[in-house]
Each structure stands twice: as C-alpha cells, then as structure tokens.
Design a protein around this motif. Structure first.
Motif, short mmCIF file in Angstrom:
data_model
loop_
_atom_site.label_atom_id
_atom_site.label_comp_id
_atom_site.label_asym_id
_atom_site.label_seq_id
_atom_site.Cartn_x
_atom_site.Cartn_y
_atom_site.Cartn_z
N LEU A 16 0.65 -0.97 0.39
CA LEU A 16 -0.12 -0.06 -0.05
C LEU A 16 0.68 1.53 -0.57
O LEU A 16 0.51 2.13 -0.81
N ALA A 82 -7.00 -0.66 1.73
CA ALA A 82 -7.74 -0.74 0.63
C ALA A 82 -9.06 -1.86 0.59
O ALA A 82 -8.71 -2.59 1.40
N SER A 86 -11.20 0.67 -3.74
CA SER A 86 -9.94 0.59 -3.85
C SER A 86 -9.44 -0.70 -4.78
O SER A 86 -8.58 0.52 -6.14
N VAL A 130 -6.16 4.24 -1.95
CA VAL A 130 -5.41 4.34 -1.03
C VAL A 130 -5.49 4.87 0.45
O VAL A 130 -5.74 4.07 1.02
#
Length: 497
Positions: A16, A82, A86, A130
């Motif tokens: 991420l 997420a 996403s 994110v």
C-alpha cells in the motif's frame, strides 16, 4: 504457494505504501536522468503494476487492508486502506496505464518530460485510491490535477490556453473540496474517513453539516469530472493534449474524482442521509445534470468534424451516465445495484475510451490530421486499428459482452426496482446517440478514398507496436465484459451497506 504469498496480509499492506512512493521515486529519477526517462518510466509503471498484485490478491480473498504509517493511530497518524472499491480502480489504473505506457515508449511523437509527469500522476492516483483520510485524499487529488495540467501543456502552444483553463478549474474544484473537508473536521473532529463516518452515524443532529460538506465536495469534484454544465474545459484540454496524454486524462484522471465522490457519498455519510431532504434534493439535481450530459454530450459529439473533439464530447456523455444513477443511491432497494452499475460503467469507460483516444492519436500521428473526412479510407491501410475502434465502440455503446452493457443493465434494473422509468428512457436515448456518433467515425474510415486523394506511403502499413497497443485496448474492452461477477464480489469487501 505463490498465490498464498501474494495474498499474505503483510506483503499486501506494505505494498500500500510502496505503490505510492515508488512511482514518485521513479518520477524524480526521470528528472535527474532525462536521457533514460523512457526506460526508467516504463520500468516504474511496470513495477507499480506488480506492487498492486498483492493488494488485489489480498482484497479478493475478502480482506480489507490497512497500513498505519509511523505507528501513529488516527486521527493523528496516516492510515492507508484498501477495500473492494479501491482495488477495482487500482486494477483499471495499472491495466490501462501499462498499455498506454507501452504506446508512449514506442511512439516517436512522445514529448520529453511526459514520463516524470505521468509517474507523478500515477502516484497521485494510487494515493487517492488507498488513502484512509480526507487530507491525504486531497493531496493525492492535487498531485493528479497538477500533473494532468502539465501533461496537457506538453501539447505545445495550442495546448497552453486549454491547459491554463484546466488549471483554474482544478484549483477551484480543490478549494471547494477543501472547504467541504473543513466542515467535516469541524463537525466530527477527525479527518479519518472511518472515524468521521462513525461520528455521523452516531449523531443525527450532524446531518445538516454532512449535507453541506457533501454539497461542497460534490460540486468541487464535479468541476474536475466535467459534469454538465461544468464541462467546457474538458473538450479543449483533451483534444489539445498529446496522443499519449489524452487517453490518460479521459480514462484515468477523471476517475480519481469519481472515486472520491463515491467514497464520500456511500462510505462517509450517504447511508445515514436517506431521509434527509437536502441530500435528496442534491442527488436529484445530480441525476438531472447526468441526464443532460448524456443527451447533450452525445448530440455535441454527433456534430463534430474532428476525431479527438468527438471523443472528448463522448467523455462528457459517459460522465453523465455515472450521475444519472445517483438518485438511486439513497433508495435502500436500488442502492446496491446502482452502485455496482456506476462502477462497471466507469471501468468499462476507462478501458474503451483509452482505446478510442489511442486510436485517434494513432491516426492523427499517421495522417497528420484528425479531421474525419480527411481520414476517409484509412481502414484500407490500417484495418486492425479501425477494427479496434469497432471493438471499443461495443463498450461505449453498451452492447452485450462489455462492461458498458453490464453497467447499463445494473442501473436499468435498479431503476425498475425504484420505479424511476425516466432513467430507462435516458439510457436508451444515450445508447442510440452513442451508436450514431461512433458510426459517424467508423463509416468514413471504411469507405473508399476520395478520387485524387493520395495517401503518404509511410501511412500504408500497420505500425507496430503502437498499433498493437490500440488493438490491445480493443480486445480488453470485450474481455473485461466477462469480469462483471468478479467486480461485484470485490465491491462486497467493506461494502457500505
């Protein structure tokens, strides 16, 4: 074993942060080593796409990912999250981004400086998708907007005025968004989306503040989305941008604003505003503007004589479909179907519109013009490119075996459940008009050339791999139509109901 490793929560959560930071680092490297920008840029996009795979794998298994940066919890710390929403936009961004990057790497007309700006834009898109809080969402939107304006300006002097207009619109939209965020912070005491949603759900007296914030945020983002009547900047900017830039603007950049609109309406406040008169009025205004965009944008596309402006007006019409379904989002019986339909339409548009803009850029670079009549007979020399236009047309019209059809079907079904028959009428009218302006594009390309029209010898051959990039998007338009079930399953991960 490999699939288990890719789906592991640790690897996915670390990705991420990497999916945002790595494109930024690659962008900086492109600036420091301009002679190697093409290689660095292409590798950066590919690595970013690779980093998204563990995120997709983990969320597909039902996990909602989270990464707390620096060890500080919200509201002070930065949270990256997420979920299903996403992931579907991350997949679109990287699938389309890789193909467009391949086109740009192979094209002789790609301007210098594109790679650093495109990687910065990619980092901003990933950050928006994110981000777990509204401030970093704002930062990501700003990065996307500023790099997009600079990408338009790469089109040369003729693109500077549209780029400047785009800049003014983007700044105004960001200002309204930021004021809306300020209202949310003053009401809830936090920027974190999950925490703010919890406060709104627990305190009914905050509904007026929520509606006010939503109104400001929605208007600001609709400026960036070019929803009618705030659309004039888009046509000029997308038409004037370089061939490798227009697809990114239409297929990806405006999706960041749509993503945030959906996040704010459904995940932040929407579920608690079903009985609010202010929210109801706002969604009906958006639905009316969506209907006007579908019809008006399609009619304007029919009137164009040049290919890129026609495609740009088509984008205005396609944006209208997303907001046409907004009145259904506050109906408990229709909300889930409308939400899935909006997402499917956005994803289908992203793939198909990128393919159409790439085809338009290919023909303009090849023939030196995008005037439709001047391209008469191009299909005799570039049949695969014209075939690709036909394939992406299937998605834009919304014919079966495309995400466009899936999205329209889901919106139509939700409209029937809610008794909103006027939405069906707009869907049918928009579909017929889309078929009309796409036939207007394809028909001259398949006809015989004008008598005495001499095609330059270098335009008579299919130019791979730029032509293959166009063909890839045409094929993807059809292939992605089989992913409707997978998309619906993903949207169930951390669904807002």
């Amino acid at each position: 074993m490999v699939s288990e490793f890719l789906a592991s929560e640790f690897l996915a959560s670390q990705s991420l942060g990497a999916v945002v930071l790595l494109p930024l680092a690659a962008a900086a490297l492109c600036v420091l080593a301009p002679r190697a920008e093409r290689s660095v840029g292409l590798v950066g996009v590919l690595v970013s796409a690779g980093l998204s795979i563990p995120i997709v794998a983990a969320v597909s298994s039902g996990q909602t990912l989270q990464l707390v940066l620096g060890g500080f919890d919200a509201p002070l710390g930065i949270h990256l999250r997420a979920d299903g929403l996403s992931v579907v936009f991350l997949v679109l961004t990287h699938a389309v981004g890789v193909v467009v990057s391949g086109y740009a790497a192979a094209s002789a007309t790609t301007p210098r400086g594109l790679w650093a700006l495109w990687l910065g834009c990619l980092a901003g898109l990933n950050a928006v998708f994110v981000s777990g809080d509204l401030f970093n969402t704002y930062v990501g939107l700003e990065l996307v907007g500023l790099t997009a304006v600079a990408l338009v300006a790469l089109g040369g002097r003729s693109a500077w005025r549209p780029g400047l207009r785009y800049l003014f619109v983007a700044v105004l939209g960001s200002l309204l968004f930021l004021i809306g965020v300020g209202v949310i912070v003053s009401a809830t005491g936090t920027l974190d989306i999950e925490q703010a949603a919890g406060v709104f759900a627990a305190e009914e007296d905050l509904a007026p503040a929520a509606v006010t914030a939503l109104a400001l945020i929605t208007v600001g983002l609709c400026l960036k989305l070019a929803l009618v009547p705030m659309h004039a900047w888009l046509v000029a900017a997308h038409a004037a941008a370089p061939s490798a830039v227009s697809p990114l603007l239409s297929g990806l950049v405006i999706k960041a604003a749509l993503f945030v609109v959906l996040r704010c309406w459904l995940y932040l406040t929407g579920a608690d505003l079903a009985g609010s008169s202010g929210a109801t009025t706002l969604v009906w205004v958006l639905g009316g503007l969506g209907a006007a965009a579908v019809i008006g944008g399609s009619v304007m596309a029919l009137r164009q004589t040049a290919l890129k402006p026609l495609v740009a007006y088509s984008t205005v019409a396609q944006v209208g479909y997303w907001f046409l379904a907004f009145p259904l989002l506050l109906d408990p019986d229709a909300a889930e179907g409308a939400f899935a339909g909006i997402v499917a339409l956005a994803l289908g548009h992203g793939v198909a519109k990128v393919g159409l803009f790439l085809a338009a850029g290919y023909l303009k670079d090849t023939f030196g013009t995008d005037e439709i009549e001047a391209l008469r007979g191009a299909g005799h020399h570039h049949p695969l490119v014209v075939m690709s236009i036909g394939l992406v047309g299937v998605g834009l019209i919304g014919l079966p075996i495309s995400l466009g059809f899936t999205g329209k079907w889901q919106v139509a079904t939700a409209a029937v459940e809610a008794g909103q028959w006027w939405i069906l009428a707009v869907l049918v009218a928009g579909t017929l008009l889309a078929a009309g302006y796409l036939v207007r594009v394809i028909a001259p390309l398949l006809m015989e050339e004008f008598l005495g029209h001499e095609t330059p010898p270098e335009t008579r051959n299919f130019r791979a791999p730029t032509g293959l990039a166009v063909l890839t998007l045409g094929v993807l338009t059809i292939v992605t139509g089989f992913g409707g079930v997978w998309i619906n399953e993903l949207l169930e991960v951390n669904a807002p109901w």
